[in-house]
Design an enzyme around this catalytic site. Sequence first.
Site, PDB file in Angstrom:
ATOM      1  N   HIS A   1       2.683   0.004  -8.236  1.00 60.51           N
ATOM      2  CA  HIS A   1       1.829  -0.606  -7.208  1.00 60.51           C
ATOM      3  C   HIS A   1       0.362  -0.210  -7.422  1.00 60.51           C
ATOM      4  O   HIS A   1       0.030   0.966  -7.337  1.00 60.51           O
ATOM      5  CB  HIS A   1       2.346  -0.100  -5.855  1.00 60.51           C
ATOM      6  CG  HIS A   1       1.679  -0.650  -4.660  1.00 60.51           C
ATOM      7  ND1 HIS A   1       1.282   0.141  -3.613  1.00 60.51           N
ATOM      8  CD2 HIS A   1       1.342  -1.913  -4.318  1.00 60.51           C
ATOM      9  CE1 HIS A   1       0.737  -0.603  -2.671  1.00 60.51           C
ATOM     10  NE2 HIS A   1       0.762  -1.859  -3.075  1.00 60.51           N
TER      11      HIS A   1
ATOM     12  N   GLU B   1       1.756  -3.985 -10.447  1.00 59.49           N
ATOM     13  CA  GLU B   1       1.313  -4.903  -9.400  1.00 59.49           C
ATOM     14  C   GLU B   1      -0.170  -4.661  -9.214  1.00 59.49           C
ATOM     15  O   GLU B   1      -0.632  -3.514  -9.303  1.00 59.49           O
ATOM     16  CB  GLU B   1       2.057  -4.590  -8.093  1.00 59.49           C
ATOM     17  CG  GLU B   1       1.770  -5.564  -6.949  1.00 59.49           C
ATOM     18  CD  GLU B   1       0.620  -5.170  -6.034  1.00 59.49           C
ATOM     19  OE1 GLU B   1       0.270  -5.963  -5.154  1.00 59.49           O
ATOM     20  OE2 GLU B   1       0.041  -4.071  -6.203  1.00 59.49           O
TER      21      GLU B   1
ATOM     22  N   ASP C   1      -4.093  -6.501  -7.364  1.00 60.07           N
ATOM     23  CA  ASP C   1      -4.679  -7.416  -6.370  1.00 60.07           C
ATOM     24  C   ASP C   1      -5.958  -8.020  -6.934  1.00 60.07           C
ATOM     25  O   ASP C   1      -6.787  -7.299  -7.501  1.00 60.07           O
ATOM     26  CB  ASP C   1      -5.039  -6.625  -5.108  1.00 60.07           C
ATOM     27  CG  ASP C   1      -3.875  -5.790  -4.605  1.00 60.07           C
ATOM     28  OD1 ASP C   1      -2.985  -6.357  -3.963  1.00 60.07           O
ATOM     29  OD2 ASP C   1      -3.855  -4.570  -4.897  1.00 60.07           O
TER      30      ASP C   1
ATOM     31  N   HIS D   1      -8.149  -4.132  -4.047  1.00 58.73           N
ATOM     32  CA  HIS D   1      -7.235  -4.403  -2.942  1.00 58.73           C
ATOM     33  C   HIS D   1      -7.935  -4.837  -1.672  1.00 58.73           C
ATOM     34  O   HIS D   1      -7.479  -5.753  -0.973  1.00 58.73           O
ATOM     35  CB  HIS D   1      -6.371  -3.179  -2.636  1.00 58.73           C
ATOM     36  CG  HIS D   1      -5.471  -3.400  -1.460  1.00 58.73           C
ATOM     37  ND1 HIS D   1      -5.847  -3.112  -0.166  1.00 58.73           N
ATOM     38  CD2 HIS D   1      -4.227  -3.936  -1.382  1.00 58.73           C
ATOM     39  CE1 HIS D   1      -4.876  -3.445   0.650  1.00 58.73           C
ATOM     40  NE2 HIS D   1      -3.875  -3.944  -0.055  1.00 58.73           N
TER      41      HIS D   1
ATOM     42  N   GLU E   1      -1.269 -10.229  -7.303  1.00 62.63           N
ATOM     43  CA  GLU E   1      -1.359 -10.671  -5.913  1.00 62.63           C
ATOM     44  C   GLU E   1      -2.750 -11.256  -5.675  1.00 62.63           C
ATOM     45  O   GLU E   1      -3.755 -10.551  -5.800  1.00 62.63           O
ATOM     46  CB  GLU E   1      -1.108  -9.516  -4.933  1.00 62.63           C
ATOM     47  CG  GLU E   1      -1.230 -10.019  -3.491  1.00 62.63           C
ATOM     48  CD  GLU E   1      -1.216  -8.934  -2.421  1.00 62.63           C
ATOM     49  OE1 GLU E   1      -0.727  -7.818  -2.668  1.00 62.63           O
ATOM     50  OE2 GLU E   1      -1.737  -9.237  -1.324  1.00 62.63           O
TER      51      GLU E   1
HETATM   52  O1  G3P Z   1       2.726  -6.780  -3.451  1.00 62.24           O
HETATM   53  C1  G3P Z   1       3.245  -5.838  -2.600  1.00 62.24           C
HETATM   54  C2  G3P Z   1       2.195  -5.059  -1.864  1.00 62.24           C
HETATM   55  O2  G3P Z   1       1.161  -4.751  -2.762  1.00 62.24           O
HETATM   56  C3  G3P Z   1       1.634  -5.780  -0.691  1.00 62.24           C
HETATM   57  O3  G3P Z   1       0.849  -4.972   0.133  1.00 62.24           O
HETATM   58  O4  G3P Z   1      -1.310  -4.213   1.038  1.00 62.24           O
HETATM   59  O5  G3P Z   1      -0.376  -3.072  -0.941  1.00 62.24           O
HETATM   60  O6  G3P Z   1      -1.299  -5.367  -1.137  1.00 62.24           O
HETATM   61  P1  G3P Z   1      -0.583  -4.392  -0.250  1.00 62.24           P
HETATM   62 CA    CA Z   2      -0.879  -5.773  -3.368  1.00 58.01          CA
END
Ligand code: G3P
Ligand code: CA
Length: 244
Positions: free
Chosen positions: A8, A35, A37, A50, A110
């Site tokens: 993450h 993962e 953003d 993020h 994301e």
């Molecule tokens: O993609 C899963 C997770 O990353 C979603 O929450 O706030 O960490 O972007 P967040």
């Molecule tokens: Ca995310």
Amino acid sequence: MGKRIFAHRGLNRRAPENTMAAFRKAVDAGVTWIETDVDVLQDGTVIICHDTTLDRTTNCTGSYYKLNRADLAFIDAGSWFSPAYAGEPLPTLFQLVDYMNETGLNANIEIKSNEAGAAMTRQLISAVAHELRRLHGPQVIVSSFNHVLLHEFHALAPDIPLGCLYETAALYEDWRSILELVGATYIHPEDRDLTRERVAAFRDAGFGVNVWTVNSVARAHELFNWGVEGVFTDCADEMLHLAE
Ligand code: G3P
Ligand code: CA
């Protein structure tokens, strides 16, 4: 079916989240999926961040929506985490795609729900589709909490698998209709209060299930036993033995 462990925001406990250093730490640890953003600058540059402001994870403050690529040279995305990462750049998606091509690293991208309107949102999704066309080899999943945005992205890049992100509080019984309308392959539910029955319903409807954010090895094991395909975790390096 392979089980996926998604680091993450990269290996965010070992290096500042969503930086190339965090992605390198993931690869060095043997992680095969990260993962991350993405959002967009005024000039269409897709950046990795993020939050919608620079406050928490850089030495700067405020929104980045009015910045351009040249401004990235003045942003330090590492000092907040540790002096050892002073000067760590805020990366672009272009740089991440290069790194994925170089290492074979796979990614869940994301797309953040851009807050500056439809025109900038369309600039974001079209730039993401453009950048991801440069991938040759690595796998990618594109996800978002903004399902309207995902629907538009699907028209631009119909071959890229999509995941609809859900907070538990927003996961109503229309999820199947929404995923089918979007053209999604995956549902990405929050772990909180997720049940075996709900996972079974997602799978019976034909969707892969990737759950966020799972930091307990025991819980990840349970979710995989229920038929979940992947988990997003802050401790990917401690869960690799669960992956197949
Ligand atoms: O993609 C899963 C997770 O990353 C979603 O929450 O706030 O960490 O972007 P967040
Ligand atoms: Ca995310």
